[in-house]
Design a protein around this motif. Structure first.
Motif, mmCIF file in Angstrom:
data_model
loop_
_atom_site.group_PDB
_atom_site.id
_atom_site.type_symbol
_atom_site.label_atom_id
_atom_site.label_comp_id
_atom_site.label_asym_id
_atom_site.label_seq_id
_atom_site.Cartn_x
_atom_site.Cartn_y
_atom_site.Cartn_z
ATOM 1 N N ARG A 49 0.831 -1.210 0.000
ATOM 2 C CA ARG A 49 0.000 0.000 0.000
ATOM 3 C C ARG A 49 0.868 1.265 0.000
ATOM 4 N N PHE A 50 0.216 2.401 -0.279
ATOM 5 C CA PHE A 50 0.910 3.688 -0.248
ATOM 6 C C PHE A 50 0.045 4.700 0.485
ATOM 7 N N ALA A 51 0.684 5.757 0.939
ATOM 8 C CA ALA A 51 -0.026 6.905 1.532
ATOM 9 C C ALA A 51 0.711 8.169 1.119
ATOM 10 N N GLU A 52 -0.035 9.241 0.976
ATOM 11 C CA GLU A 52 0.564 10.524 0.587
ATOM 12 C C GLU A 52 -0.142 11.652 1.332
ATOM 13 N N LEU A 53 0.643 12.530 1.945
ATOM 14 C CA LEU A 53 0.111 13.691 2.657
ATOM 15 C C LEU A 53 0.740 14.935 2.059
ATOM 16 N N GLY A 54 -0.085 15.924 1.726
ATOM 17 C CA GLY A 54 0.483 17.107 1.097
ATOM 18 C C GLY A 54 -0.302 18.375 1.345
ATOM 19 N N TRP A 55 0.325 19.475 1.002
ATOM 20 C CA TRP A 55 -0.309 20.793 1.043
ATOM 21 C C TRP A 55 -0.044 21.470 -0.293
ATOM 22 N N THR A 56 -1.108 21.995 -0.915
ATOM 23 C CA THR A 56 -0.952 22.588 -2.241
ATOM 24 C C THR A 56 -1.589 23.966 -2.324
ATOM 25 N N TRP A 57 -1.068 24.760 -3.243
ATOM 26 C CA TRP A 57 -1.652 26.042 -3.615
ATOM 27 C C TRP A 57 -2.270 25.884 -4.998
ATOM 28 N N LYS A 58 -3.407 26.545 -5.202
ATOM 29 C CA LYS A 58 -4.125 26.441 -6.472
ATOM 30 C C LYS A 58 -4.313 27.849 -7.044
ATOM 31 N N THR A 59 -3.752 28.084 -8.232
ATOM 32 C CA THR A 59 -3.785 29.418 -8.846
ATOM 33 C C THR A 59 -4.569 29.385 -10.154
ATOM 34 N N ARG A 60 -5.518 30.300 -10.277
ATOM 35 C CA ARG A 60 -6.303 30.435 -11.499
ATOM 36 C C ARG A 60 -5.430 30.973 -12.624
ATOM 37 N N VAL A 61 -5.497 30.362 -13.799
ATOM 38 C CA VAL A 61 -4.628 30.763 -14.916
ATOM 39 C C VAL A 61 -5.156 32.010 -15.618
ATOM 40 N N PHE A 62 -6.467 32.046 -15.889
ATOM 41 C CA PHE A 62 -7.050 33.148 -16.663
ATOM 42 C C PHE A 62 -7.753 34.164 -15.761
ATOM 43 N N VAL A 66 -3.519 25.907 -11.921
ATOM 44 C CA VAL A 66 -2.240 25.246 -11.671
ATOM 45 C C VAL A 66 -2.168 24.923 -10.183
ATOM 46 N N ARG A 67 -1.885 23.654 -9.884
ATOM 47 C CA ARG A 67 -1.851 23.216 -8.485
ATOM 48 C C ARG A 67 -0.440 22.726 -8.159
ATOM 49 N N TYR A 68 0.137 23.256 -7.108
ATOM 50 C CA TYR A 68 1.535 22.962 -6.780
ATOM 51 C C TYR A 68 1.705 23.006 -5.267
ATOM 52 N N GLY A 69 2.714 22.283 -4.750
ATOM 53 C CA GLY A 69 2.881 22.260 -3.307
ATOM 54 C C GLY A 69 4.020 21.368 -2.851
ATOM 55 N N LEU A 70 3.804 20.731 -1.705
ATOM 56 C CA LEU A 70 4.816 19.883 -1.073
ATOM 57 C C LEU A 70 4.104 18.669 -0.477
ATOM 58 N N ALA A 71 4.722 17.471 -0.629
ATOM 59 C CA ALA A 71 4.049 16.269 -0.153
ATOM 60 C C ALA A 71 5.051 15.212 0.316
ATOM 61 N N PHE A 72 4.582 14.386 1.254
ATOM 62 C CA PHE A 72 5.328 13.206 1.699
ATOM 63 C C PHE A 72 4.665 11.977 1.091
ATOM 64 N N GLN A 73 5.485 11.100 0.501
ATOM 65 C CA GLN A 73 4.997 9.844 -0.056
ATOM 66 C C GLN A 73 5.584 8.677 0.744
ATOM 67 N N PHE A 74 4.725 7.697 1.062
ATOM 68 C CA PHE A 74 5.163 6.493 1.762
ATOM 69 C C PHE A 74 4.733 5.296 0.916
ATOM 70 N N VAL A 95 8.415 15.188 -2.020
ATOM 71 C CA VAL A 95 8.296 15.606 -3.423
ATOM 72 C C VAL A 95 7.534 16.928 -3.556
ATOM 73 N N ILE A 96 7.705 17.543 -4.717
ATOM 74 C CA ILE A 96 6.940 18.736 -5.100
ATOM 75 C C ILE A 96 5.989 18.332 -6.224
ATOM 76 N N PRO A 97 4.689 18.203 -5.938
ATOM 77 C CA PRO A 97 3.730 17.854 -6.999
ATOM 78 C C PRO A 97 3.263 19.101 -7.756
ATOM 79 N N ILE A 98 3.128 18.977 -9.069
ATOM 80 C CA ILE A 98 2.617 20.064 -9.911
ATOM 81 C C ILE A 98 1.592 19.470 -10.880
ATOM 82 N N HIS A 99 0.377 20.018 -10.870
ATOM 83 C CA HIS A 99 -0.681 19.526 -11.749
ATOM 84 C C HIS A 99 -1.401 20.678 -12.450
#
Length: 360
Positions: free
Chosen positions: A182-195, A203-211, A249-253
């Motif tokens: 199994r896996f687990a992931e905990l993170g905090w992200t910021w979400k910025t409107r493009v237009f 655009v969603r970006y932040g910081l996360a721990f992956q196990f 990790v730094i996730p960006i979506h």
């Protein structure tokens, strides 16, 4: 007698000096409040001007789309300008009245935020209840909402199944238990409107721990042979064999999906709650460490071993991830582009599938 007089004199000096210090603090507090009120007044004017500018842009957009005529547009612009001009006058009047209160009375208790404890030594306020005493004041500060909040933030948690994609093999032939890995992931992200005038792309970006956890099959564990890391059979019957790798990790979506525009008199917001969303992107970061946990029975006693080592795991983590869902809940998948181990003859990459919950 002399000692009594000396004691009384010292007490009087102490009371006066303490009162002076408190008076100085009150003066500093008053200056602070005046500065804050002046800043708030300037911000209030800016917000009203921004609101007017945004409305005029929307009216011009409707004119270009043909839904509003030039004459109607001029009338709408005139009405909006008059409305926001009155708003500015009213806001300035409110702040000017508060400044006048502070200037006249020295302190304005209506401007204290939350709960404040005020000590009174040798002084009194308008209620005469601060002489050698303590008073608790409660109040609230009126804050001006930002007209357009383009960036928001929230946390998220993801859990699910984990496994390994091995070159030349299917997941059906995996060396790891499907339900147990199994896996687990905990993170905090910021979400910025493009237009500026639409929220369909963020655009969603932040910081996360992956196990990422793996449970080998057939009574095996990972062994570092020096040249590579391989699965070997353990001499005793293993009740549990689990390998875990922790990453930062730094996730960006890029997040796509509709939203509801909620408009108020002095501000507006885009709400994505109870809406469809689709995110695609990736992540990059570092490996914080790898470890194994073994449980077995030896000489009739239950034994536990926690082994922490390098295991030739890659130091840098990067991969692709995506999610699709409704509201706060999504189906989440991620795939490491880096191999788990550095020098193994066969490439093995971590792959995960589960549920993601946004803590909106």
């Amino acid at each position: 007698m002399k000692s009594l007089i000396t004691l009384s004199t010292a007490l009087a000096i102490w009371i006066c000096s303490t009162g002076f210090i408190q008076a100085q603090k009150n003066t500093d507090w008053t200056k602070n409040e005046i500065e804050k009120l002046n800043i708030l007044k300037e911000n209030a004017v800016k917000i009203e001007k921004e609101a007017l500018k945004s409305k005029i842009e929307n009216i011009n957009k409707k004119v270009s789309e043909g839904s509003v005529s030039e004459t109607e547009a001029e009338n709408l612009k005139k009405a909006a300008a008059e409305k926001h001009a009155l708003n500015i006058d009213n806001r300035i009047a409110i702040f000017d009245n508060q400044l006048a209160l502070i200037d006249r009375n020295g302190m304005d208790s209506t401007k204290i935020t939350g709960t404040a404890i005020v000590f009174g030594w040798g002084q009194e306020d308008v209620d005469n209840d601060l002489i050698f005493g303590v008073k608790v004041r409660k109040g609230s500060r009126g804050t001006v909402k930002k007209y357009d909040r383009r960036t928001t933030s929230d946390g998220y948690i993801a859990v699910g199944f984990n496994n390994v994609a091995t070159s030349g093999e299917s997941l059906e032939d995996s060396d790891f238990k499907v339900a147990g890995s199994r896996f687990a992931e905990l993170g905090w992200t910021w979400k910025t409107r493009v237009f500026d005038n639409s929220n369909w792309l963020r655009v969603r970006y932040g910081l996360a721990f992956q196990f990422n956890g793996l449970k080998p099959t057939d009574n095996r564990l990972f062994v570092d042979t020096g040249e590579q890391t391989e699965l070997q059979t353990y001499p005793l019957d293993l009740k549990k064999s689990k390998f875990r790798m922790d990453n930062l990790v730094i996730p960006i979506h890029f997040e796509f999906g509709p939203s509801k525009k909620i408009e108020h008199e002095n501000y507006f917001r885009y709400a994505t709650r109870n809406q469809f969303k689709f995110g695609i992107g990736g992540y990059g970061g570092i490996n914080l460490g790898a470890r194994q946990k073994l449980k077995f029975e030896e000489d009739g006693e239950n034994q536990k071993q926690k082994l922490k080592a390098d295991y030739n795991t890659n130091n840098f983590i990067y991969g692709l991830s995506t999610y699709i869902g409704w509201g706060a809940t999504s189906i989440y998948a991620k795939y490491d582009l880096n191999t788990i181990f550095k020098n193994n003859a066969v490439d093995q990459r971590n792959v995960s599938l589960g549920l993601r919950l946004d803590l909106e």
